[in-house]
Design a protein around this motif. Structure first.
Motif, PDB file in Angstrom:
ATOM      1  N   ASN A  92       0.848  -1.185   0.000  1.00 16.10           N
ATOM      2  CA  ASN A  92       0.000   0.000   0.000  1.00 16.10           C
ATOM      3  C   ASN A  92       0.887   1.238   0.000  1.00 16.10           C
ATOM      4  O   ASN A  92       1.952   1.241   0.605  1.00 16.10           O
ATOM      5  N   LYS A  93       0.411   2.278  -0.690  1.00 10.38           N
ATOM      6  CA  LYS A  93       1.158   3.530  -0.735  1.00 10.38           C
ATOM      7  C   LYS A  93       0.165   4.686  -0.727  1.00 10.38           C
ATOM      8  O   LYS A  93      -0.716   4.755  -1.584  1.00 10.38           O
ATOM      9  N   VAL A  94       0.343   5.557   0.254  1.00 14.19           N
ATOM     10  CA  VAL A  94      -0.463   6.777   0.298  1.00 14.19           C
ATOM     11  C   VAL A  94       0.482   7.944   0.047  1.00 14.19           C
ATOM     12  O   VAL A  94       1.530   8.051   0.688  1.00 14.19           O
ATOM     13  N   THR A  95       0.127   8.806  -0.881  1.00  8.55           N
ATOM     14  CA  THR A  95       0.993   9.926  -1.217  1.00  8.55           C
ATOM     15  C   THR A  95       0.155  11.171  -1.450  1.00  8.55           C
ATOM     16  O   THR A  95      -1.069  11.108  -1.592  1.00  8.55           O
ATOM     17  N   GLU A  96       0.835  12.270  -1.471  1.00  8.63           N
ATOM     18  CA  GLU A  96       0.150  13.543  -1.722  1.00  8.63           C
ATOM     19  C   GLU A  96       0.227  13.891  -3.195  1.00  8.63           C
ATOM     20  O   GLU A  96       1.234  13.598  -3.866  1.00  8.63           O
ATOM     21  N   GLN A 111      -4.825  12.629  -8.433  1.00  7.39           N
ATOM     22  CA  GLN A 111      -5.807  11.809  -7.732  1.00  7.39           C
ATOM     23  C   GLN A 111      -6.336  10.686  -8.624  1.00  7.39           C
ATOM     24  O   GLN A 111      -6.633   9.590  -8.131  1.00  7.39           O
ATOM     25  N   SER A 119      -4.919   7.074  -8.477  1.00 10.88           N
ATOM     26  CA  SER A 119      -5.271   6.139  -7.411  1.00 10.88           C
ATOM     27  C   SER A 119      -5.864   4.872  -8.017  1.00 10.88           C
ATOM     28  O   SER A 119      -6.836   4.931  -8.778  1.00 10.88           O
ATOM     29  N   ARG A 174      -1.585  -1.054  -3.808  1.00  6.22           N
ATOM     30  CA  ARG A 174      -2.744  -0.161  -3.772  1.00  6.22           C
ATOM     31  C   ARG A 174      -2.235   1.263  -3.540  1.00  6.22           C
ATOM     32  O   ARG A 174      -1.662   1.551  -2.498  1.00  6.22           O
ATOM     33  N   LEU A 175      -2.402   2.118  -4.531  1.00  8.58           N
ATOM     34  CA  LEU A 175      -1.927   3.498  -4.468  1.00  8.58           C
ATOM     35  C   LEU A 175      -3.096   4.439  -4.232  1.00  8.58           C
ATOM     36  O   LEU A 175      -4.094   4.388  -4.942  1.00  8.58           O
ATOM     37  N   LEU A 176      -2.936   5.289  -3.226  1.00  8.81           N
ATOM     38  CA  LEU A 176      -3.937   6.311  -2.933  1.00  8.81           C
ATOM     39  C   LEU A 176      -3.262   7.679  -2.986  1.00  8.81           C
ATOM     40  O   LEU A 176      -2.307   7.915  -2.253  1.00  8.81           O
ATOM     41  N   VAL A 177      -3.753   8.526  -3.857  1.00  6.52           N
ATOM     42  CA  VAL A 177      -3.212   9.884  -3.990  1.00  6.52           C
ATOM     43  C   VAL A 177      -4.206  10.855  -3.370  1.00  6.52           C
ATOM     44  O   VAL A 177      -5.357  10.944  -3.813  1.00  6.52           O
ATOM     45  N   LEU A 178      -3.752  11.537  -2.327  1.00  9.28           N
ATOM     46  CA  LEU A 178      -4.643  12.459  -1.610  1.00  9.28           C
ATOM     47  C   LEU A 178      -4.620  13.862  -2.203  1.00  9.28           C
ATOM     48  O   LEU A 178      -3.618  14.272  -2.796  1.00  9.28           O
TER      49      LEU A 178
END
Lengths: 115, 113
Positions: free
Chosen positions: B10-14, B84, B87, B109-113
């Motif tokens: 998992n990766k959460v990024t801005e 975004q 994602s 799983r990539l989530l771009v905030l």
């Protein structure tokens, strides 16, 4: 546009019943494959059928291919709760050999097996 | 034997940051593929490597996406200036040259905030 289109989009059956999913595609293919995906993560290869084959079996799975209608079906017999997953058909295009091109996937059928 | 592995899980990024996704194919497999799966969608082919040959980049959605494969084995997918709409779950697969069956990793799983 999508090469493969699965039908139905969702299917709910009782445990022990048979489940049938269909796939239609648009262009000439080298082979057609079915994959299963649990919980939106990695895909598991189920079966590959080549364009010169009409039917193939693997355990409780039976796949048919009708190249004249550009369609395939996946039958799961004696379904189990563990069969609950999304099922995708994927086509390898004619002219590609040895996995030369990326597979083209449909949007999948979400199968729910109720205990 | 070991299957295809991917990292991170998992990766959460801005928005605007760069990300690198890694894929370790099955040992001996010469073909490597990247796919993207957005929520509720099928898989979208991104890029394909065969051995040390130049990759087929025809599926990359924009020039912010790039990929490399070092020594014909490990591959890295890089997304620059993430948006975004990037994602999604990014899936890697490998196959031996003579087979068409592709073996998939668990995905990132990539989530771009």
């Amino acid at each position: 546009s999508q090469q493969g289109e699965e039908d139905p989009q969702a299917l709910s059956i009782q445990e022990g019943e048979n489940a049938t999913m269909n796939c239609s595609y648009k262009t000439s293919i080298n082979n057609l494959q079915w994959y299963r995906q649990n919980s939106g993560r990695g895909l598991v290869h189920l079966i590959l059928i080549r364009s010169n084959e009409r039917e193939k079996h693997s355990g409780r799975l039976r796949v048919t291919l009708d190249t004249s209608k550009k369609s395939s079906s996946l039958l799961i017999t004696a379904s189990r709760a563990a069969d609950t997953a999304s099922y995708f058909c994927a086509t390898g295009l004619r002219g590609s050999g040895g996995g030369a091109d990326g597979l083209t996937f449909g949007k999948g059928t979400h199968l729910i097996i109720q205990p | 034997g070991a299957g295809v592995s991917q990292s991170p899980s998992n990766k959460v990024t801005e928005k605007g940051k760069d990300v690198e996704l890694r894929c370790d194919p099955i040992s001996g497999h010469t073909a490597l593929y990247w796919y993207r799966q957005s929520l509720g969608q099928g898989l979208e082919f991104l890029i394909y490597f065969q051995g040390n040959s130049a990759p087929d980049k025809s599926g990359l959605p924009s020039d912010r996406f790039s990929a490399e494969r070092t020594g014909g084995s490990v591959s890295t997918l890089t997304i620059q200036r993430t948006q975004q709409e990037d994602s999604a779950v990014y899936l890697c697969a490998s196959s031996s040259y003579t087979q068409e069956t592709q073996y998939f990793g668990p995905g990132t799983r990539l989530l771009v905030l």
